[in-house]
Every structure is written in C-alpha cells, then in structure tokens.
Write a protein that holds these residues in place. Structure first.
Motif, PDB file in Angstrom:
ATOM      1  N   LEU A  92      -5.779  -5.093  -1.083  1.00  0.00           N
ATOM      2  CA  LEU A  92      -4.981  -3.882  -1.036  1.00  0.00           C
ATOM      3  C   LEU A  92      -5.080  -3.308   0.367  1.00  0.00           C
ATOM      4  O   LEU A  92      -6.182  -3.103   0.880  1.00  0.00           O
ATOM      5  CB  LEU A  92      -5.497  -2.869  -2.065  1.00  0.00           C
ATOM      6  CG  LEU A  92      -4.810  -1.506  -2.058  1.00  0.00           C
ATOM      7  CD1 LEU A  92      -3.325  -1.629  -2.348  1.00  0.00           C
ATOM      8  CD2 LEU A  92      -5.479  -0.596  -3.080  1.00  0.00           C
ATOM      9  N   GLY A  93      -3.956  -3.060   0.995  1.00  0.00           N
ATOM     10  CA  GLY A  93      -3.963  -2.581   2.367  1.00  0.00           C
ATOM     11  C   GLY A  93      -3.593  -1.123   2.514  1.00  0.00           C
ATOM     12  O   GLY A  93      -4.283  -0.367   3.178  1.00  0.00           O
ATOM     13  N   ASN A  94      -2.495  -0.718   1.882  1.00  0.00           N
ATOM     14  CA  ASN A  94      -1.981   0.637   2.057  1.00  0.00           C
ATOM     15  C   ASN A  94      -1.483   1.200   0.739  1.00  0.00           C
ATOM     16  O   ASN A  94      -0.990   0.461  -0.112  1.00  0.00           O
ATOM     17  CB  ASN A  94      -0.783   0.653   3.023  1.00  0.00           C
ATOM     18  CG  ASN A  94      -1.074   0.032   4.353  1.00  0.00           C
ATOM     19  OD1 ASN A  94      -2.040   0.379   5.003  1.00  0.00           O
ATOM     20  ND2 ASN A  94      -0.234  -0.897   4.773  1.00  0.00           N
ATOM     21  N   ILE A  95      -1.556   2.505   0.630  1.00  0.00           N
ATOM     22  CA  ILE A  95      -0.817   3.244  -0.373  1.00  0.00           C
ATOM     23  C   ILE A  95       0.262   3.973   0.414  1.00  0.00           C
ATOM     24  O   ILE A  95      -0.043   4.730   1.344  1.00  0.00           O
ATOM     25  CB  ILE A  95      -1.706   4.231  -1.136  1.00  0.00           C
ATOM     26  CG1 ILE A  95      -2.781   3.469  -1.905  1.00  0.00           C
ATOM     27  CG2 ILE A  95      -0.865   5.111  -2.056  1.00  0.00           C
ATOM     28  CD1 ILE A  95      -3.825   4.349  -2.555  1.00  0.00           C
ATOM     29  N   VAL A  96       1.507   3.713   0.081  1.00  0.00           N
ATOM     30  CA  VAL A  96       2.628   4.281   0.818  1.00  0.00           C
ATOM     31  C   VAL A  96       3.347   5.274  -0.090  1.00  0.00           C
ATOM     32  O   VAL A  96       3.791   4.917  -1.185  1.00  0.00           O
ATOM     33  CB  VAL A  96       3.606   3.188   1.292  1.00  0.00           C
ATOM     34  CG1 VAL A  96       4.726   3.789   2.129  1.00  0.00           C
ATOM     35  CG2 VAL A  96       2.854   2.114   2.088  1.00  0.00           C
ATOM     36  N   ILE A  97       3.436   6.522   0.367  1.00  0.00           N
ATOM     37  CA  ILE A  97       4.115   7.565  -0.384  1.00  0.00           C
ATOM     38  C   ILE A  97       5.513   7.695   0.213  1.00  0.00           C
ATOM     39  O   ILE A  97       5.679   8.164   1.336  1.00  0.00           O
ATOM     40  CB  ILE A  97       3.331   8.891  -0.332  1.00  0.00           C
ATOM     41  CG1 ILE A  97       1.930   8.666  -0.916  1.00  0.00           C
ATOM     42  CG2 ILE A  97       4.088   9.987  -1.072  1.00  0.00           C
ATOM     43  CD1 ILE A  97       0.977   9.826  -0.735  1.00  0.00           C
ATOM     44  N   ALA A 150       5.785   6.025  -4.947  1.00  0.00           N
ATOM     45  CA  ALA A 150       4.680   5.470  -4.161  1.00  0.00           C
ATOM     46  C   ALA A 150       4.660   3.966  -4.396  1.00  0.00           C
ATOM     47  O   ALA A 150       5.043   3.497  -5.470  1.00  0.00           O
ATOM     48  CB  ALA A 150       3.352   6.094  -4.569  1.00  0.00           C
ATOM     49  N   HIS A 151       4.245   3.235  -3.391  1.00  0.00           N
ATOM     50  CA  HIS A 151       4.095   1.790  -3.572  1.00  0.00           C
ATOM     51  C   HIS A 151       2.857   1.308  -2.837  1.00  0.00           C
ATOM     52  O   HIS A 151       2.326   1.997  -1.981  1.00  0.00           O
ATOM     53  CB  HIS A 151       5.361   1.029  -3.135  1.00  0.00           C
ATOM     54  CG  HIS A 151       5.560   0.915  -1.659  1.00  0.00           C
ATOM     55  ND1 HIS A 151       6.333   1.787  -0.929  1.00  0.00           N
ATOM     56  CD2 HIS A 151       5.083   0.009  -0.758  1.00  0.00           C
ATOM     57  CE1 HIS A 151       6.331   1.422   0.339  1.00  0.00           C
ATOM     58  NE2 HIS A 151       5.577   0.344   0.477  1.00  0.00           N
ATOM     59  N   GLN A 200      -5.513   2.648   3.704  1.00  0.00           N
ATOM     60  CA  GLN A 200      -4.707   3.580   4.487  1.00  0.00           C
ATOM     61  C   GLN A 200      -3.712   4.297   3.585  1.00  0.00           C
ATOM     62  O   GLN A 200      -3.217   3.723   2.610  1.00  0.00           O
ATOM     63  CB  GLN A 200      -3.938   2.841   5.584  1.00  0.00           C
ATOM     64  CG  GLN A 200      -4.847   2.226   6.600  1.00  0.00           C
ATOM     65  CD  GLN A 200      -4.095   1.449   7.666  1.00  0.00           C
ATOM     66  OE1 GLN A 200      -4.560   1.426   8.777  1.00  0.00           O
ATOM     67  NE2 GLN A 200      -2.986   0.824   7.373  1.00  0.00           N
ATOM     68  N   VAL A 201      -3.394   5.540   3.932  1.00  0.00           N
ATOM     69  CA  VAL A 201      -2.365   6.312   3.235  1.00  0.00           C
ATOM     70  C   VAL A 201      -1.261   6.595   4.243  1.00  0.00           C
ATOM     71  O   VAL A 201      -1.512   7.180   5.304  1.00  0.00           O
ATOM     72  CB  VAL A 201      -2.932   7.621   2.649  1.00  0.00           C
ATOM     73  CG1 VAL A 201      -1.821   8.432   2.000  1.00  0.00           C
ATOM     74  CG2 VAL A 201      -4.046   7.323   1.650  1.00  0.00           C
ATOM     75  N   ILE A 202      -0.056   6.170   3.912  1.00  0.00           N
ATOM     76  CA  ILE A 202       1.091   6.305   4.795  1.00  0.00           C
ATOM     77  C   ILE A 202       2.165   7.120   4.084  1.00  0.00           C
ATOM     78  O   ILE A 202       2.506   6.844   2.933  1.00  0.00           O
ATOM     79  CB  ILE A 202       1.641   4.925   5.190  1.00  0.00           C
ATOM     80  CG1 ILE A 202       0.571   4.133   5.957  1.00  0.00           C
ATOM     81  CG2 ILE A 202       2.927   5.057   6.000  1.00  0.00           C
ATOM     82  CD1 ILE A 202       0.925   2.686   6.211  1.00  0.00           C
ATOM     83  N   ARG A 212       7.577  -1.719  -7.565  1.00  0.00           N
ATOM     84  CA  ARG A 212       7.785  -2.454  -6.318  1.00  0.00           C
ATOM     85  C   ARG A 212       6.547  -2.354  -5.443  1.00  0.00           C
ATOM     86  O   ARG A 212       5.818  -1.360  -5.490  1.00  0.00           O
ATOM     87  CB  ARG A 212       8.989  -1.904  -5.578  1.00  0.00           C
ATOM     88  CG  ARG A 212      10.260  -2.133  -6.386  1.00  0.00           C
ATOM     89  CD  ARG A 212      11.374  -2.578  -5.562  1.00  0.00           C
ATOM     90  NE  ARG A 212      12.509  -2.918  -6.422  1.00  0.00           N
ATOM     91  CZ  ARG A 212      13.750  -2.835  -6.033  1.00  0.00           C
ATOM     92  NH1 ARG A 212      14.024  -2.429  -4.806  1.00  0.00           N
ATOM     93  NH2 ARG A 212      14.716  -3.174  -6.838  1.00  0.00           N
ATOM     94  N   PHE A 213       6.321  -3.384  -4.644  1.00  0.00           N
ATOM     95  CA  PHE A 213       5.213  -3.418  -3.697  1.00  0.00           C
ATOM     96  C   PHE A 213       5.592  -4.363  -2.569  1.00  0.00           C
ATOM     97  O   PHE A 213       6.558  -5.108  -2.675  1.00  0.00           O
ATOM     98  CB  PHE A 213       3.904  -3.830  -4.377  1.00  0.00           C
ATOM     99  CG  PHE A 213       3.938  -5.208  -5.003  1.00  0.00           C
ATOM    100  CD1 PHE A 213       3.452  -6.303  -4.315  1.00  0.00           C
ATOM    101  CD2 PHE A 213       4.450  -5.393  -6.279  1.00  0.00           C
ATOM    102  CE1 PHE A 213       3.479  -7.571  -4.879  1.00  0.00           C
ATOM    103  CE2 PHE A 213       4.476  -6.654  -6.861  1.00  0.00           C
ATOM    104  CZ  PHE A 213       3.985  -7.748  -6.168  1.00  0.00           C
TER     105      PHE A 213
END
Length: 132
Positions: free
Chosen positions: A6-11, A66-67, A54-56, A106-107
């Motif tokens: 797992l690299g990022n959580i993207v909001i 969020a993905h 990371q949170v983006i 989606r991811f």
C-alpha cells in the motif's frame, strides 16, 4: 517474483479550492500541509511521518471519493496478480494502471512513491500468485 505494498491513500475532491480541502484533511488527520504549494497544482501531499502511508488530496473531475494506490516494482506482474484475484483494468496510463476491485472500488497500481519499499513490500511469487 515481484513486490507490492500500500503506497498512498488518495482523497479525490471535485473542487475549485483544493487548498481548502487540503486544510480540512490536514487538520482532521493531524498531518501538516507542505511548506510550499504550487498555485495550479492538481494534488497536495500532506506531510506524513517517514515510512507511513502517504495521504494525498487530489483535484478530480469525477465524484468525490477516496482510493488506494498500490506501489509495485513490476506494474505488469501486479496487474496480472490482481486480475487473477478478480480485479479488472479500467484504464492504462503512462505511469500507472487504474483498476477496479470486484467490490466496485477503484484503485491505482504504479511505481513506489515513498521510501521503505525494499524493506516493507510484500513478495509475490508470480507463477503461483502466492505470497513468499
């Protein structure tokens, strides 16, 4: 064999004021905003502690959601492994692949974005899709 994590959580925010959205998430999660933010940026990466996900905060044209981003050292092998688990490819970009889980979420699958990949990634046996 290939590796992933797992690299990022993207909001994803459908907004005209990305900075306002990033301020909210910064305060809600307790992660500071970066010191410098470009005027026309499409994303703002909050300052998470070293080694953490990371949170983006990202400006998008679709509905807010969020993905997750999965980091890998072999996009092709990771996409194939995830297809074997029931995911499907939505679109292929130059540097990443957008996929959809059987649940409809989606991811993205792409190259590592943060430090610590070598130490913390899962190792997958490409031939059997099993973790080693």
């Amino acid at each position: 064999m290939h590796r992933s994590r797992l690299g990022n959580i993207v909001i994803d925010c459908n907004t005209g004021d990305l900075l306002a959205e990033a301020r909210f998430w910064s305060q809600a999660l307790g992660y500071p905003l970066p010191e410098k933010i470009e005027d026309e940026t499409t994303y703002i990466q909050l300052q998470t502690p070293p080694g953490e996900v990371q949170v983006i905060i990202q400006r998008v044209q679709h509905e807010a959601r969020a993905h997750l981003d999965i980091d890998t050292d072999s996009i092709a092998d990771e996409v194939a492994r995830l297809e074997g688990l029931g995911a499907s490819v939505v679109t292929r970009k130059e540097a990443w692949v957008v996929m959809q889980a059987p649940s409809g979420h989606r991811f993205c699958v792409g190259s590592p974005y943060r430090a610590g990949f070598d130490e913390h990634a899962n190792h997958w046996n490409t031939n059997t899709d099993g973790k080693t």
